[in-house]
Design a protein around this motif. Structure first.
Motif, PDB file in Angstrom:
ATOM      1  N   CYS A  22      47.007  66.224  55.565  1.00  0.00           N
ATOM      2  CA  CYS A  22      48.034  67.238  55.287  1.00  0.00           C
ATOM      3  C   CYS A  22      49.404  66.595  55.112  1.00  0.00           C
ATOM      4  CB  CYS A  22      48.075  68.267  56.415  1.00  0.00           C
ATOM      5  SG  CYS A  22      46.679  69.406  56.431  1.00  0.00           S
ATOM      6  N   LEU A  23      49.701  65.591  55.930  1.00  0.00           N
ATOM      7  CA  LEU A  23      50.985  64.903  55.800  1.00  0.00           C
ATOM      8  C   LEU A  23      51.066  64.136  54.483  1.00  0.00           C
ATOM      9  CD1 LEU A  23      51.520  63.565  59.439  1.00  0.00           C
ATOM     10  CD2 LEU A  23      52.669  65.488  58.317  1.00  0.00           C
ATOM     11  N   VAL A  24      49.961  63.502  54.101  1.00  0.00           N
ATOM     12  CA  VAL A  24      49.933  62.781  52.821  1.00  0.00           C
ATOM     13  C   VAL A  24      50.120  63.762  51.662  1.00  0.00           C
ATOM     14  CG1 VAL A  24      48.464  61.464  51.240  1.00  0.00           C
ATOM     15  CG2 VAL A  24      48.538  60.860  53.665  1.00  0.00           C
ATOM     16  N   MET A  25      49.440  64.905  51.729  1.00  0.00           N
ATOM     17  CA  MET A  25      49.569  65.906  50.671  1.00  0.00           C
ATOM     18  C   MET A  25      50.975  66.505  50.643  1.00  0.00           C
ATOM     19  SD  MET A  25      46.720  65.934  49.032  1.00  0.00           S
ATOM     20  CE  MET A  25      46.625  64.169  49.405  1.00  0.00           C
ATOM     21  N   LEU A  26      51.592  66.609  51.814  1.00  0.00           N
ATOM     22  CA  LEU A  26      52.967  67.100  51.885  1.00  0.00           C
ATOM     23  C   LEU A  26      53.908  66.158  51.137  1.00  0.00           C
ATOM     24  CD1 LEU A  26      55.248  68.892  52.957  1.00  0.00           C
ATOM     25  CD2 LEU A  26      55.108  67.652  55.125  1.00  0.00           C
ATOM     26  N   VAL A  27      53.758  64.869  51.393  1.00  0.00           N
ATOM     27  CA  VAL A  27      54.577  63.875  50.688  1.00  0.00           C
ATOM     28  C   VAL A  27      54.266  63.897  49.197  1.00  0.00           C
ATOM     29  CG1 VAL A  27      55.051  61.407  50.439  1.00  0.00           C
ATOM     30  CG2 VAL A  27      54.788  62.406  52.724  1.00  0.00           C
ATOM     31  N   TYR A  28      52.991  64.032  48.874  1.00  0.00           N
ATOM     32  CA  TYR A  28      52.543  64.097  47.475  1.00  0.00           C
ATOM     33  C   TYR A  28      53.229  65.249  46.735  1.00  0.00           C
ATOM     34  CZ  TYR A  28      49.101  65.082  43.719  1.00  0.00           C
ATOM     35  OH  TYR A  28      48.477  65.351  42.524  1.00  0.00           O
ATOM     36  N   LEU A  29      53.320  66.401  47.396  1.00  0.00           N
ATOM     37  CA  LEU A  29      53.972  67.555  46.775  1.00  0.00           C
ATOM     38  C   LEU A  29      55.488  67.373  46.711  1.00  0.00           C
ATOM     39  CD1 LEU A  29      52.067  70.643  48.240  1.00  0.00           C
ATOM     40  CD2 LEU A  29      51.839  69.618  45.980  1.00  0.00           C
ATOM     41  N   ARG A  30      56.064  66.839  47.791  1.00  0.00           N
ATOM     42  CA  ARG A  30      57.517  66.673  47.828  1.00  0.00           C
ATOM     43  C   ARG A  30      58.003  65.692  46.765  1.00  0.00           C
ATOM     44  NH1 ARG A  30      60.347  70.476  50.350  1.00  0.00           N
ATOM     45  NH2 ARG A  30      62.045  68.969  50.501  1.00  0.00           N
ATOM     46  N   ARG A  31      57.135  64.810  46.339  1.00  0.00           N
ATOM     47  CA  ARG A  31      57.498  63.847  45.299  1.00  0.00           C
ATOM     48  C   ARG A  31      57.270  64.407  43.896  1.00  0.00           C
ATOM     49  NH1 ARG A  31      58.028  58.497  46.916  1.00  0.00           N
ATOM     50  NH2 ARG A  31      57.260  57.762  44.898  1.00  0.00           N
TER      51      ARG A  31
END
Length: 227
Positions: A22-31
């Protein structure tokens, strides 16, 4: 001290992996390039709260602790899950009805999440309450995103619909007695639930990111038209 139950340990491990995902996907979306800050904010909170809830689940399943401490861990976990579903619903209305509608229902949606937490307290942490609450929202989301995908009103909507379906499937597994053994590692219904949910989280992020790229282009077009 680690939980002596092997299935509880594997559930804890899958919860930890889900939290990291979830944290990786959060960063993925924020970028992702996006001109829709409300949409970015809503979905960022969804992934962030789910990551935190999964972290709490990691501790609750993986460690031996006094019942009072475990009960205390479940309280914020249920609150986070309630807010995840509520913000998910707000995100659905944002994509379906637009920014103004989403802003109007957002406080009510958050209130629903808090109400859900209160209900679980009244019913002594009954997870079935969450399952019913989540199922109602997810079925609504599946219908909306299937419609948006079929009518091509939102890029990535079909992928999001698939993610919602996977989440519904995961919820069904959560309430069942399904168990798997993968490579000699036993997984009870909670562990299998997490595996399916991991797939759903990844697919959801992919679908949302496709929509964010369109948001960014719309934002660029707006500023070009209004220098």
């Amino acid at each position: 001290m680690l939980n002596p139950s092997l299935t509880e340990l594997t559930t804890s491990a899958t919860d930890a992996i889900l939290a990291m995902e979830c944290l990786v996907m959060l960063v993925y979306l924020r970028r992702s390039p996006s001109g829709n800050f409300l949409r970015m904010g809503l979905w960022s909170w969804v992934f962030g709260l789910l990551a935190f809830a999964s972290l709490l689940g990691t501790l609750a399943h993986g460690l031996v602790m006094p019942d009072s401490l475990k009960t205390a861990l479940w309280k914020p976990l249920y609150l986070c899950l309630g807010l995840v579903v509520s913000l998910f619903l707000a995100g659905v209305f944002l994509d379906w009805q637009g920014r103004d509608t989403a802003k109007r229902i957002l406080p009510w949606s958050i209130g629903m999440g808090v109400l859900f937490f209160g209900i679980t307290e009244v019913f002594n942490g009954a997870f079935l309450v969450f399952v019913v609450y989540e199922a109602t929202v997810m079925v609504t989301a599946l219908i909306v995103y299937s419609f948006l995908g079929a009518t091509r009103r939102l890029k990535g909507a079909g992928i999001v619909a698939l993610a919602v379906f996977l989440n519904i499937l995961a919820a069904g597994i959560q309430t069942s007695s399904v168990s798997w053994t993968l490579g000699g590692v036993p997984l009870d219904h909670n562990g299998v639930f997490h595996l399916v949910q991991m797939a759903g989280v990844a697919v959801l992020a992919m679908g949302l990111r496709r929509g964010f790229s369109v948001d960014a282009q719309k934002g660029e077009d707006f500023f070009k038209a209004h220098p």
